[in-house]
Enzyme design. Structure first.
Site, PDB file in Angstrom:
ATOM      1  N   GLY A   1       6.733   8.230   4.513  1.00 24.74           N
ATOM      2  CA  GLY A   1       7.636   9.026   3.677  1.00 24.74           C
ATOM      3  C   GLY A   1       7.563  10.511   3.997  1.00 24.74           C
ATOM      4  O   GLY A   1       8.571  11.219   3.941  1.00 24.74           O
TER       5      GLY A   1
ATOM      6  N   GLU B   1      -3.868  12.604  -3.547  1.00 16.28           N
ATOM      7  CA  GLU B   1      -4.555  11.814  -4.578  1.00 16.28           C
ATOM      8  C   GLU B   1      -5.852  12.484  -5.009  1.00 16.28           C
ATOM      9  O   GLU B   1      -6.213  12.457  -6.183  1.00 16.28           O
ATOM     10  CB  GLU B   1      -4.807  10.388  -4.064  1.00 16.28           C
ATOM     11  CG  GLU B   1      -3.499   9.620  -3.936  1.00 16.28           C
ATOM     12  CD  GLU B   1      -3.616   8.325  -3.152  1.00 16.28           C
ATOM     13  OE1 GLU B   1      -3.882   7.300  -3.767  1.00 16.28           O
ATOM     14  OE2 GLU B   1      -3.450   8.347  -1.920  1.00 16.28           O
TER      15      GLU B   1
ATOM     16  N   HIS C   1      -1.421   2.500  -6.388  1.00 15.59           N
ATOM     17  CA  HIS C   1      -1.002   3.842  -5.943  1.00 15.59           C
ATOM     18  C   HIS C   1      -0.636   4.748  -7.129  1.00 15.59           C
ATOM     19  O   HIS C   1       0.100   5.711  -6.972  1.00 15.59           O
ATOM     20  CB  HIS C   1       0.240   3.796  -5.012  1.00 15.59           C
ATOM     21  CG  HIS C   1       0.020   3.157  -3.691  1.00 15.59           C
ATOM     22  ND1 HIS C   1       0.967   2.343  -3.109  1.00 15.59           N
ATOM     23  CD2 HIS C   1      -1.007   3.221  -2.831  1.00 15.59           C
ATOM     24  CE1 HIS C   1       0.520   1.917  -1.941  1.00 15.59           C
ATOM     25  NE2 HIS C   1      -0.681   2.442  -1.749  1.00 15.59           N
TER      26      HIS C   1
ATOM     27  N   ARG D   1     -12.616   7.657  -7.786  1.00 21.09           N
ATOM     28  CA  ARG D   1     -11.469   6.752  -7.688  1.00 21.09           C
ATOM     29  C   ARG D   1     -11.963   5.334  -8.007  1.00 21.09           C
ATOM     30  O   ARG D   1     -12.934   4.871  -7.403  1.00 21.09           O
ATOM     31  CB  ARG D   1     -10.896   6.783  -6.279  1.00 21.09           C
ATOM     32  CG  ARG D   1      -9.795   5.774  -6.117  1.00 21.09           C
ATOM     33  CD  ARG D   1      -9.275   5.733  -4.704  1.00 21.09           C
ATOM     34  NE  ARG D   1      -8.163   4.827  -4.642  1.00 21.09           N
ATOM     35  CZ  ARG D   1      -8.048   3.851  -3.742  1.00 21.09           C
ATOM     36  NH1 ARG D   1      -8.977   3.672  -2.839  1.00 21.09           N
ATOM     37  NH2 ARG D   1      -7.006   3.071  -3.754  1.00 21.09           N
TER      38      ARG D   1
ATOM     39  N   ARG E   1       0.962  -6.428   5.553  1.00 22.48           N
ATOM     40  CA  ARG E   1       1.132  -7.300   4.367  1.00 22.48           C
ATOM     41  C   ARG E   1       2.576  -7.762   4.246  1.00 22.48           C
ATOM     42  O   ARG E   1       3.511  -6.987   4.501  1.00 22.48           O
ATOM     43  CB  ARG E   1       0.752  -6.535   3.094  1.00 22.48           C
ATOM     44  CG  ARG E   1      -0.734  -6.440   2.892  1.00 22.48           C
ATOM     45  CD  ARG E   1      -1.077  -5.531   1.721  1.00 22.48           C
ATOM     46  NE  ARG E   1      -1.581  -4.255   2.185  1.00 22.48           N
ATOM     47  CZ  ARG E   1      -1.829  -3.211   1.411  1.00 22.48           C
ATOM     48  NH1 ARG E   1      -1.618  -3.279   0.115  1.00 22.48           N
ATOM     49  NH2 ARG E   1      -2.297  -2.086   1.917  1.00 22.48           N
TER      50      ARG E   1
ATOM     51  N   ASN F   1     -14.538   8.596  -3.301  1.00 20.33           N
ATOM     52  CA  ASN F   1     -13.846   7.316  -3.133  1.00 20.33           C
ATOM     53  C   ASN F   1     -14.807   6.389  -2.387  1.00 20.33           C
ATOM     54  O   ASN F   1     -14.957   6.491  -1.165  1.00 20.33           O
ATOM     55  CB  ASN F   1     -12.554   7.548  -2.332  1.00 20.33           C
ATOM     56  CG  ASN F   1     -11.745   6.282  -2.158  1.00 20.33           C
ATOM     57  OD1 ASN F   1     -12.189   5.192  -2.540  1.00 20.33           O
ATOM     58  ND2 ASN F   1     -10.566   6.419  -1.574  1.00 20.33           N
TER      59      ASN F   1
END
Ligand code: AMP
Length: 401
Positions: A335, A386, A182, A93, A243, A7
Site C-alpha cells: 500500500g 505500529e 492488524h 505487542r 496465504r 514485540n
C-alpha cells in the site's frame, strides 16, 4: 517520556525506544536465535552512535535478550539514554486479546491470566508474547507495562459482522467468531487520516487497506472498526503473500481426500504455499511479481490481478456496509510502495466518487493525498507505524490520560 516497545516472538524479540509525544525514534533493533545461541542487532538513530549488526551475544532466555537491549540503550559510548530511569514504561505487542480486551491495558497479574486464557486462539503467538512480558518484568521490576492487542481495535464490530453462520454453540462455547488483526495499524492510520483531513475521527467513514505480506481491509465508521477482512485467524480475507484468504470450505474435503492430506498438511498449504506465491509459482514478494509480469509471465500478472480485484471488492462492500466512504487509506509494504497496485485498485471506482491523481500517486512511503482535488472520496497514502501507536497507547495509559 520514553517508551520501550517490545514485540516478542518465540525465539526473537524486536524492540524500539521512542518518544510518543514527538514521535522521535531513539533506537531500534532485534534479538534473534534466543534459546539457541543469540544474535543481537542495535540501530541507534542518533548521529555518531555506532550500530551493531547480528553480533553474537549469549541469550539462553528472553531475560538475557532484554538485558542485552538495556545494556545497549544505556551504553556510555553508543547508548541513547543515560540510565534505565529514562524508560518510563514498556509497551508490549500481544497478538490475541479475544473478547476480553477491547483496548490496551496496564498489565497486572489478572491481565496476564486473561492473556493466558487466550492462548488457544493464538497458540503460536500469545505464549511468546507472555514470555516477553515476563522477561521484562524480571529485568525491569517496577516499570509499568502495557499490553497492546492486534485484535482490540476490532472489538467494536457488531455481531452481524463478526458472527459466522455456524451452529451458535461454536461461538458461545468455542469462541469461534471473526476477531480481525492488524488492529494497531488500522487504528494508527485512521488517526493520521483524520489529522490529514482536519476532521474528528467521529465524523469520518474510512476504509483502511493494510496491504503487505499479510493483508487486511477494515471499515472504520466514526473511529470504530465495524468490519474487517481477517477472521478467526489471519488466514481469512484477501489472498496474501502465501496465504489463500477466503475460500470455499468444501475445497478442503475435496483436496484432502484426493491427495490424502492431513488437516495439518492442508493448513500448511493454505498458510504457506498459497496466495500470490501459489498462483504465480514465482514469488510471494509483490516486487518480484511486478517484474515477472512485465517479462510476460502470465501467472505472476494473474496473481497480482487477483489480489487487486480482491481488495477492490472489499472496498466496494465496505462502502455499502457503511452507507458511504469519505476516505480510502493505503498502508503497509504494498500500500505504501506500489504505485501501480494502488492505481489498479482505486481505478474503476469513479462510480462511487473515487478519482485518482496519477501524478500525486507517483510517490512512495510518505503521507500524501493521492486522489484528485475534485474527488468526492479522498484516497490517502499513509505509512503505518505500529510501534508508535503502541508507544502512544502505553503513554496514555501510564499517564492516566
Ligand atoms: P509488509 O508485510 O508490510 O512488510 O510488506 C511486504 C510486501 O510489500 C512485500 O510483498 C513487498 O514486495 C511489498 N513491497 C515493498 N516495496 C514494494 C514496491 N516498491 N512495490 C511493490 N511492492 C512492494
Amino acid at each position: 517520556m520514553n517508551i520501550l516497545v517490545i514485540n516478542a516472538g518465540s525465539s526473537s524479540l524486536k524492540y524500539q525506544l521512542l518518544n510518543p509525544d514527538s514521535g522521535e525514534l531513539l533506537a531500534k533493533g532485534l534479538c534473534e536465535r534466543i534459546g539457541i545461541d543469540g544474535k543481537f542487532t542495535y540501530k541507534p538513530q542518533i548521529e555518531g552512535k555506532a550500530k551493531q549488526d547480528a553480533v553474537d551475544v549469549a541469550m539462553p532466555t528472553h531475560s538475557e535478550a532484554i538485558q542485552t537491549v538495556l545494556n545497549a540503550l544505556v551504553d556510555p559510548v553508543n547508548g541513547v539514554i543515560g540510565s534505565m530511569k529514562e524508560i518510563d514504561a514498556v509497551g508490549h505487542r500481544v497478538v490475541h486479546g479475544g473478547e476480553a480486551f477491547s483496548k490496551s491495558v496496564l498489565i497486572t497479574d489478572e491481565v496476564m491470566k486473561t492473556i493466558e486464557e487466550c492462548i488457544p486462539l493464538a497458540p503460536l503467538h500469545n505464549p511468546a508474547n507472555l514470555t516477553g512480558i515476563r522477561a521484562c518484568q524480571d529485568v525491569m521490576p517496577g516499570v509499568p507495562m502495557v499490553a497492546v492487542f492486534d485484535t482490540a481495535f476490532h472489538q467494536t464490530m457488531p455481531a452481524k459482522a463478526y458472527m459466522y453462520a455456524l451452529p451458535y454453540e461454536y461461538y458461545e462455547e468455542d469462541k469461534v467468531r471473526r476477531y480481525g488483526f492488524h488492529g494497531t495499524s488500522h487504528k494508527y492510520v485512521a488517526g493520521r487520516a483524520a489529522a490529514m483531513l482536519g476532521k474528528d475521527p467521529s465524523e469520518l467513514k474510512l476504509i483502511s487497506c493494510h496491504l503487505g505480506n499479510g493483508s487486511s481491509v477494515t471499515a472504520i465508521d466514526g473511529g470504530k472498526s465495524v468490519d474487517t477482512s481477517m477472521g478467526f485467524t489471519p488466514l481469512a480475507g484477501v489472498l496474501m503473500g502465501t496465504r489463500a484468504g477466503d475460500l470455499d470450505a468444501g475445497i478442503l474435503q475435496y483436496l484432502m481426500k484426493k491427495h490424502n492430506l492431513t488437516i495439518d498438511q492442508m493448513l500448511d498449504v493454505l498458510n504457506k504455499k498459497s496466495g500470490v506465491q501459489g498462483v504465480s509459482g514465482v514469488s510471494s514478494d509483490f516486487r518480484d511479481l511486478e517484474a515477472a509480469g512485465h517479462e510476460g509471465i502470465t501467472r505472476a500478472a494473474l496473481a497480482v490481478d487477483m489480489f487487486n480485484y480482491g481488495v477492490k471488492k472489499l472496498i466496494g462492500s465496505y462502502a455499502a456496509a457503511m452507507g458511504g466512504v469519505d476516505a480510502i487509506i493505503f498502508t503497509a509494504g504494498v500500500g505504501e510502495n506500489s504505485i501501480s497496485q494502488r492505481m489498479a485498485i482505486a481505478s474503476g471506482l469513479e462510480f462511487m466518487g473515487v478519482k485518482m491523481d496519477a501524478a500525486a500517486n507517483n510517490c512512495r512511503g510518505k503521507e500524501t493525498v493521492i486522489s484528485a482535488a475534485d474527488s468526492k472520496v479522498k484516497v490517502l497514502l499513509i505509512p503505518t507505524n505500529e510501534e508508535l501507536m503502541i508507544a502512544m497507547d502505553t503513554a496514555a495509559i501510564v499517564s492516566g490520560k
